[in-house]
Design an enzyme around this catalytic site. Structure first.
Site, PDB file in Angstrom:
ATOM      1  N   ASP A 187      99.551  -7.829  28.328  1.00  0.00           N
ATOM      2  CA  ASP A 187      99.956  -6.668  27.537  1.00  0.00           C
ATOM      3  C   ASP A 187     101.474  -6.503  27.554  1.00  0.00           C
ATOM      4  O   ASP A 187     102.171  -7.139  28.342  1.00  0.00           O
ATOM      5  CB  ASP A 187      99.289  -5.419  28.111  1.00  0.00           C
ATOM      6  CG  ASP A 187      99.173  -4.290  27.098  1.00  0.00           C
ATOM      7  OD1 ASP A 187      99.506  -4.492  25.920  1.00  0.00           O
ATOM      8  OD2 ASP A 187      98.724  -3.197  27.496  1.00  0.00           O
TER       9      ASP A 187
ATOM     10  N   ASP B 101      96.954   0.632  19.910  1.00  0.00           N
ATOM     11  CA  ASP B 101      95.662   1.110  20.382  1.00  0.00           C
ATOM     12  C   ASP B 101      95.060   2.068  19.355  1.00  0.00           C
ATOM     13  O   ASP B 101      95.783   2.842  18.721  1.00  0.00           O
ATOM     14  CB  ASP B 101      95.813   1.858  21.702  1.00  0.00           C
ATOM     15  CG  ASP B 101      96.192   0.941  22.850  1.00  0.00           C
ATOM     16  OD1 ASP B 101      96.438  -0.251  22.605  1.00  0.00           O
ATOM     17  OD2 ASP B 101      96.257   1.426  23.985  1.00  0.00           O
TER      18      ASP B 101
END
Length: 599
Positions: free
Chosen positions: A324, A389
């Site tokens: 990430d 997200d």
């Protein structure tokens, strides 16, 4: 780990922390910064660390001044804030700097002339590395709109990924529940017991037949503690990853873990396994604010650290790594990310190859997808995140329709840019977690919208990583996730991912009334999605607000498959019709029709 878990949540909060320089200017390199002022800065930082209520700090000589304004008693950003002000202001041509976040924290430093001297010990040429601006959604052309196209259909096909996978990942990931714990009353804490409760569902025959085999742990499984070689360890109070890996493998599942580029700063004094290289000697000096420090990839030892880390994780049974905060990309990241840490992607890929274990590498989030970086990610990874997200952070539902519209438009851009490369696609899109398993009041979107979400994740050959509560699936959720129809579409699109073909033109622009086609294959098989996304809620890319039922009419020419008749069959209800010219679907807002095309 708790710190990373908390900070990762900032992605959804659009944290906009950034330094701003001011005061007098000077040519960097014309003077040096004094050791006395640097020591004074470190002393003040230590005071602020131990006393949140302390507002001011300065040295005895009156050369350096510092101030902090915590918010609700919190000054958690002080380390990153003052280091940024030093690196990018006081040591780089300015004499003052401020650093603020949208959660109310504020920090300030000012250096008088006494901090600068030709005989000072600290050069003033800046940090020697670039830190990405948090509010930059463009990021140097990372997300270009693809060229509009129509006419002849260029069929998109996939090839094996960097680590020889021939399909996208399928399974479950913990972050959906971690980010929205109110959706899942049975979930009290992110620990091994709760993960097993969720992932054991994947071992049921209907999930196994669909290929769901990945149980993926997101941020929070590790700690700041490292082993003797500076390698990341699991939180033994919450997990035993060795035992978890054995258990998952014993029931036919695989284990995934989460990590970010860099190394825990706590590892600075450790020696890299198989070398005499101290970790602190091969860092560039940037602390990303997530308790990780960044590597100098030009130095010996960095690849060896990655090799030893994957060697360790492989011994635990790790089968997938989610990397990430990769840049270029990760806008609104709430962290102090260097402008380009793509070298970390290559290092993880090389370490996976060196391990001899077939491990997926998933890159996150909203990565740069221009002509420079799409080929780069494709060389090293199995999948890449195409959007931010989509979780409803902190709410009692998983997702909102606005984020779904945004995710679909980001896929449109991504696949159209892949098409322009005119090569086999060797990487699958990660459109973020799949939220279709639970009832509408828990998922956050209607049943009609849940079907549209599933249709698009299937057609895109996206990672089917479920974010729902697997212990509370309803009948529709189970059908969408495990039916023979879903399996057939997923198998086809893994070879032939869908692309947009606008009704009326065949172009690839964002539209509220849209058509997509996957294939056709050499056996004259294809899948088509027709959709009415409803009024644009601000991120759909199309900007129109058509309400009510809409006729979505697409011609075979629009789809690029004219010249013969096709049998259109609704994939969900089985109704069929032969089409020689046009086909019309009457779709409610947010509705879609998934069609199987054959001879």
């Amino acid at each position: 780990m708790a710190l990373v878990l908390i900070v990762v949540l900032l992605m959804a909060l659009s944290a906009t922390a950034q330094w701003q320089c001011g005061g007098a200017t000077y040519p960097p390199g014309s003077v040096n910064f004094t050791t006395e002022c640097m020591q004074a800065a470190q002393n003040c930082i230590s005071q602020f660390a131990t006393n949140t209520s302390q507002e001011y700090c300065q040295d005895a000589a009156g050369n350096l001044y510092m101030q902090q304004e915590p918010f609700n008693g919190k000054n958690s950003d002080y380390t990153t804030a003052f280091q940024d002000i030093l690196d990018f202001c006081l040591l780089d041509g300015w004499t003052t700097g401020t650093w603020a976040t949208d959660d109310g924290q504020w920090f300030w430093m000012a250096a008088e002339s006494g901090c600068y001297s030709s005989t000072g010990a600290i050069p003033t040429k800046g940090p020697g590395f670039c830190v990405q601006v948090r509010t930059d959604t463009i990021i140097n052309g990372c997300y270009p709109q693809p060229s509009a196209n129509s006419g002849h259909l260029q069929i998109l096909k996939t090839g094996p990924t960097a680590n020889r996978f021939t399909g996208p990942a399928r399974g479950w990931n913990s972050w959906g529940i971690q980010a929205t714990p109110a959706t899942t009353p049975s979930w009290q804490i992110f620990n091994q017991s709760n993960v097993i409760k969720q992932c054991t569902v994947l071992a049921r025959p209907e999930f196994q037949q669909m290929g769901y085999d990945l149980c993926s742990l997101d941020a929070g499984w590790s700690t700041n503690d490292v082993d003797e070689y500076g390698r990341i360890q699991y939180n033994t109070a919450l997990f035993d990853l060795v035992e978890l890996g054995k258990y998952l493998h014993s029931i036919g599942l695989k284990m995934g873990v989460y990590v970010i580029p860099g190394v825990p700063c706590s590892a600075a004094n450790k020696t890299i396994k198989g070398t005499d290289i101290r970790i602190d000697d091969v860092l560039i000096g940037n602390n990303d604010g997530l308790a990780f420090c960044d590597w100098d990839f030009s130095k010996d030892g960095v690849q060896q650290w990655h090799n030893s880390l994957i060697e360790l994780w492989a011994s635990w049974g790790v089968d997938m790594i989610k990397l990430d905060f990769v840049t270029p990309g990760s806008p609104y990241n709430g962290a102090n990310l260097i402008c380009n840490n793509s070298a970390a992607v290559e290092a993880y890929h090389n370490a996976i190859e060196q391990s001899g274990r077939q491990i997926r590498l998933d890159l996150s989030w909203k990565l740069c997808r221009n002509e420079t970086y799409l080929p780069l990610w494709s060389r090293f990874a199995e999948s890449m995140r195409t959007d931010q997200d989509i979780d409803n952070y902190g709410q009692d539902t998983f997702v909102a329709w606005q984020e779904v519209q945004r995710a679909i438009d980001n896929y449109r851009q991504y696949i159209s840019l892949q098409k322009q490369r005119n090569v086999a696609i060797t990487m699958y899109p990660d459109m973020d977690n799949l939220f279709v398993g639970n009832s509408a009041n828990v998922t956050g979107v209607s049943d009609t919208q849940r079907i549209t979400v599933m249709n698009h994740w299937l057609g895109a050959a996206a990672n089917l990583i479920i974010g729902s509560d697997l212990t509370q699936l309803d009948a529709l959720g189970l059908q969408l996730l495990t039916s023979s129809q879903s399996a057939a579409v997923a198998s086809f699109s893994a070879q032939y991912p869908m692309q947009p073909r606008n009704p009326g033109s065949g172009n690839n622009l964002a539209q509220q009334l849209q058509a997509w086609i996957a294939g056709p294959s050499e056996a004259n098989e294809a899948y088509v999605i027709l959709a009415n996304y409803g009024p644009d809620e601000g991120a759909g890319g199309f900007g129109t607000s058509l309400t009510g039922v809409q006729a979505v009419t697409v011609s075979l020419s629009d789809l690029g498959i004219s010249g013969r008749n096709w049998k259109f069959t609704d994939a969900w209800n089985g109704n069929s019709t032969v089409v020689s010219g046009t086909f019309t679907a009457y779709l409610h807002e947010y509705g879609s029709q998934l069609l199987h095309l054959g001879a």
